[in-house]
Scaffold this motif. Structure first.
Motif, short mmCIF file in Angstrom:
data_model
loop_
_atom_site.label_atom_id
_atom_site.label_comp_id
_atom_site.label_asym_id
_atom_site.label_seq_id
_atom_site.Cartn_x
_atom_site.Cartn_y
_atom_site.Cartn_z
N ASP A 114 0.84 -1.20 0.00
CA ASP A 114 0.00 0.00 0.00
C ASP A 114 0.87 1.25 0.00
OD1 ASP A 114 -2.04 1.80 0.15
OD2 ASP A 114 -2.64 1.31 2.19
N ARG A 115 1.32 1.65 -1.18
CA ARG A 115 2.13 2.87 -1.34
C ARG A 115 1.83 3.49 -2.69
NH1 ARG A 115 7.88 0.60 1.03
NH2 ARG A 115 7.08 0.05 3.06
N VAL A 116 2.26 4.73 -2.84
CA VAL A 116 1.96 5.49 -4.05
C VAL A 116 3.18 5.50 -4.97
CG1 VAL A 116 1.28 7.76 -4.94
CG2 VAL A 116 0.34 6.94 -2.78
N PRO A 117 3.00 5.25 -6.28
CA PRO A 117 4.13 5.41 -7.21
C PRO A 117 4.61 6.85 -7.20
CG PRO A 117 2.30 4.24 -8.24
CD PRO A 117 1.79 4.79 -6.95
N ASN A 118 5.92 7.03 -7.25
CA ASN A 118 6.49 8.37 -7.10
C ASN A 118 7.21 8.83 -8.36
OD1 ASN A 118 5.69 8.59 -4.38
ND2 ASN A 118 7.52 7.52 -3.70
N LEU A 119 6.94 10.09 -8.75
CA LEU A 119 7.78 10.76 -9.73
C LEU A 119 8.90 11.51 -9.04
CD1 LEU A 119 5.20 12.24 -12.26
CD2 LEU A 119 6.91 10.50 -12.72
N THR A 120 8.61 11.98 -7.84
CA THR A 120 9.59 12.73 -7.05
C THR A 120 9.62 12.15 -5.64
OG1 THR A 120 7.91 14.36 -6.41
CG2 THR A 120 9.23 14.86 -8.35
N GLU A 121 10.77 12.23 -4.99
CA GLU A 121 10.91 11.73 -3.64
C GLU A 121 11.78 12.66 -2.81
OE1 GLU A 121 11.51 7.54 -2.95
OE2 GLU A 121 11.20 7.10 -5.07
N ILE A 122 11.42 12.80 -1.54
CA ILE A 122 12.22 13.61 -0.62
C ILE A 122 13.50 12.86 -0.27
CG2 ILE A 122 12.32 14.59 1.70
CD1 ILE A 122 10.53 16.20 0.05
N VAL A 143 16.86 13.42 2.32
CA VAL A 143 17.37 14.23 3.42
C VAL A 143 18.84 13.89 3.64
CG1 VAL A 143 17.09 14.90 5.83
CG2 VAL A 143 15.09 14.23 4.48
N LYS A 144 19.67 14.90 3.59
CA LYS A 144 21.10 14.74 3.80
C LYS A 144 21.46 15.24 5.20
CE LYS A 144 21.09 13.18 -0.32
NZ LYS A 144 21.06 11.71 -0.49
N GLN A 145 22.76 15.37 5.46
CA GLN A 145 23.20 15.74 6.80
C GLN A 145 22.62 17.08 7.24
OE1 GLN A 145 24.57 14.15 9.09
NE2 GLN A 145 25.67 15.50 10.47
N SER A 146 22.64 18.10 6.37
CA SER A 146 22.11 19.40 6.77
C SER A 146 21.41 20.12 5.62
CB SER A 146 23.21 20.28 7.37
OG SER A 146 24.27 20.49 6.45
N TYR A 147 20.88 19.35 4.66
CA TYR A 147 19.97 19.94 3.67
C TYR A 147 19.02 18.86 3.18
CZ TYR A 147 22.63 17.91 -0.31
OH TYR A 147 23.23 17.06 -1.20
N ALA A 148 17.94 19.29 2.53
CA ALA A 148 16.95 18.35 2.01
C ALA A 148 16.67 18.69 0.55
CB ALA A 148 15.66 18.40 2.83
N MET A 149 16.19 17.70 -0.21
CA MET A 149 15.88 17.94 -1.61
C MET A 149 14.66 17.14 -2.02
SD MET A 149 18.43 15.60 -3.95
CE MET A 149 19.92 16.43 -3.43
N LEU A 150 13.99 17.63 -3.06
CA LEU A 150 12.95 16.87 -3.75
C LEU A 150 13.54 16.45 -5.08
CD1 LEU A 150 9.95 15.91 -3.75
CD2 LEU A 150 9.44 17.99 -5.04
N TYR A 151 13.80 15.14 -5.23
CA TYR A 151 14.49 14.64 -6.41
C TYR A 151 13.48 14.25 -7.48
CZ TYR A 151 17.95 12.09 -9.18
OH TYR A 151 18.78 11.66 -10.19
N ASP A 152 13.71 14.72 -8.71
CA ASP A 152 12.83 14.45 -9.83
C ASP A 152 13.43 13.30 -10.65
OD1 ASP A 152 11.32 14.41 -12.18
OD2 ASP A 152 11.00 16.57 -12.15
N ILE A 179 19.34 7.12 -4.32
CA ILE A 179 18.45 7.22 -5.46
C ILE A 179 18.31 5.84 -6.12
CG2 ILE A 179 18.01 8.41 -7.65
CD1 ILE A 179 18.04 10.29 -5.27
N HIS A 180 17.12 5.51 -6.56
CA HIS A 180 16.89 4.24 -7.25
C HIS A 180 17.82 4.15 -8.45
CE1 HIS A 180 14.92 1.04 -9.49
NE2 HIS A 180 14.16 0.79 -8.43
N PRO A 181 18.40 2.97 -8.71
CA PRO A 181 19.35 2.84 -9.82
C PRO A 181 18.80 3.26 -11.17
CG PRO A 181 19.43 0.90 -8.41
CD PRO A 181 18.31 1.73 -7.91
N PHE A 182 17.47 3.12 -11.38
CA PHE A 182 16.88 3.53 -12.65
C PHE A 182 17.09 5.02 -12.91
CE2 PHE A 182 13.38 0.04 -12.88
CZ PHE A 182 14.36 -0.91 -13.10
N TYR A 183 17.09 5.84 -11.85
CA TYR A 183 17.04 7.29 -12.00
C TYR A 183 18.27 7.99 -11.43
CZ TYR A 183 12.29 5.59 -12.37
OH TYR A 183 11.18 4.86 -12.72
N ARG A 184 19.27 7.22 -11.09
CA ARG A 184 20.46 7.78 -10.46
C ARG A 184 21.42 8.32 -11.51
NH1 ARG A 184 23.43 3.21 -7.91
NH2 ARG A 184 21.55 3.11 -6.62
N ALA A 185 21.86 9.57 -11.32
CA ALA A 185 22.90 10.12 -12.19
C ALA A 185 24.23 9.47 -11.83
CB ALA A 185 22.99 11.63 -12.02
#
Length: 488
Positions: free
Chosen positions: A238-246, A248-257, A291-297
């Motif tokens: 029971d989870r939602v497919p994601n285009l973007t995911e939060i 969180v790093k040591q002292s910043y956060a990002m929304l990854y596309d 990051i998921h291997p499919f979408y990892r730079a």
């Protein structure tokens, strides 16, 4: 290397026998244990990769036990590496195992020597990690589990206790279960067959996300009457497919596309403590394994430099020198976007410096500077309705960038500064200030909310981050933010 004792449940070892200068030879020696440990550690997937890397670099032909000269060369190279990096620790551990192997005169590939050690059967069961007849080919090491746990702990430090962590972070499924489930291993039942507990995840099962909670009404839950005895290929979660995911790093956060392989936004919070300069050792950009291997730079796919662009930070490295991990986090490829030299070394750098200057030069007026930074993908002309962008390797090339700078003062007032800057600057581009409404309209991000009908309560929330400085000593950065909480 620390001494490790294995005490079997059925036949406890008398440690006094090991200390006798003469008499009966003990059934197990430290050499025997060392040989079994070597065969055990050699199965760690990460160590296999490191050994391949070292052998390729020094053209080591021998499959398992390396020549002494090659071990020395690898060690000399390791001493030159940054000791704070995990890769350095992996190199050192791989070399230590080779040295131990040489000192014992033991080749791990010769498993017969392990089997013929004069060890009683009960003791052997205790110290042999897997019996050879039907064992998994690879096991995941505590090093790899530490890598994953470091990311989870960083998220918790960023967001507070578990009750404050959003559900999508607590329940994320970034990787197949084979890489997530370190503790869920094969076990033998009474008949000696490899089985899994009924409450364990099967590494071979793939979980398909369905948004059941989103679409359901009145709901009840019960346990299935029958427990599956086979391992299904697919199961539902029971989870939602994601285009973007939060993230969180040591002292910043990002929304990854996932589509652009860039962050949609990166959020930083700057104050006198987070801007303390305790670490400043540059390092190359590296993959973000959260990051998921499919979408990892990846470094191999990154065509930034080859195309004449620079690797521009979204979270500026100079903003995170308060500890080594925070600084290293800014050199993840997920935090990098392709920028022209004119932008990266011009207005973008000026804005980064200006954000730090607001803290360092303020006369105790500004408590925090909150910064959102991100890429934009806009039509090539005002009359065009088509949005297109170039791909550099696996990263999208942004047409513009934005910064939303929020000044939080000690007296409770908040001020906004918003900027949009084109990636390709012209001589006419001199004024980059835009209203927040414009940033919201072109980015698709909503930064504001309307007034709350039932009012709100204001409170000061304190967050303390912990890390290590260049010498490995513990250091902290404390942040206090005045937060308004709506009344529902």
């Amino acid at each position: 290397m620390s001494c490790i004792g294995f005490v079997p449940k059925t036949q406890p070892l008398d440690t006094k026998e090991f200390l006798k200068p003469s008499g009966k030879t003990p059934e197990i020696t430290l050499d025997h244990i060392a040989k079994h440990l070597l065969s055990y550690f050699k199965r760690f997937r990460r160590l296999k990769e490191i050994e391949k890397e070292i052998k390729k670099k020094y053209e080591i032909q021998k499959e398992d036990c390396w020549p002494v000269d090659d071990i020395i060369k690898a060690w000399e190279e390791t001493k030159k590496m940054d000791k704070t990096l995990r890769s350095t620790k992996y190199w050192a551990f791989a070399i230590m195992l080779q040295v131990l192997q040489r000192r014992l005169g033991f080749d791990v590939s010769d498993l017969k020597e392990v089997k013929t050690c004069p060890i009683t059967s009960d003791v052997a069961k205790e110290i042999t990690p897997f019996e050879p007849e039907q064992e998994p080919s690879e096991i995941y090491s505590p090093f790899e589990e530490r890598d994953n746990m470091d990311k989870v702990n960083a998220e918790r430090k960023m967001l507070g206790n578990a009750s404050q962590i959003p559900e999508e972070l607590q329940n994320k499924a970034d990787f197949p279960p084979t890489k997530r489930k370190f503790s869920e291993r094969l076990q033998k039942d009474g008949s000696g067959q490899w089985t899994r507990g009924s409450n364990k995840s099967n590494p071979e099962t793939v979980y398909i996300r369905i948004p059941l909670s989103v679409v359901s009404g009145n709901e009840s839950t019960s346990m299935p009457k029958e427990v599956l005895t086979t391992s299904p290929i697919y199961k539902l979660i029971d989870r939602v497919p994601n285009l973007t995911e939060i993230r969180v790093k040591q002292s910043y956060a990002m929304l990854y596309d996932n589509r652009t392989r860039n962050a949609a936004w990166v959020y930083e919070i700057l104050n006198k403590e987070t801007l303390m300069e305790r670490y400043d050792r540059r390092k190359p950009f590296e993959e973000d394994f959260s990051i998921h291997p499919f979408y990892r730079a990846t470094e191999s796919d990154d065509a930034c430099t080859a195309s004449g662009y620079e690797k521009g930070h979204l979270a500026a490295a100079a903003n995170h020198r308060w500890c080594q991990e925070a600084y290293h986090d800014t050199f993840l490829l997920s935090n990098m976007t392709p920028q022209t030299m004119a932008l990266n070394r011009g207005p973008w750098k000026t804005l980064e410096e200006d954000c730090r200057r607001k803290i360092n030069e303020s006369q105790n007026e500004v408590r925090n500077v909150h910064v959102y930074s991100g890429p934009l993908y806009l039509p090539s002309s005002d009359d065009s309705e088509v949005v297109s962008y170039e791909m550099l390797g696996d990263k999208a090339l942004p047409t513009h960038f934005f910064k939303v700078i929020i000044l939080e003062k000690y007296d409770g007032t908040v001020e906004l500064e918003c900027y949009q800057i084109p990636n390709w600057l012209s001589e006419d581009d001199t004024n980059f200030i835009v209203p927040i409404e414009y940033i919201e309209s072109v980015s698709g991000l909503i930064f504001r909310e309307s007034s709350f009908n039932k009012g709100e309560t204001d409170s000061i929330r304190t967050v303390t981050w912990t890390g290590e400085n260049e010498n490995g000593e513990e250091c902290t950065a404390m942040t206090q933010v005045t937060i308004s909480t709506p009344l529902y």
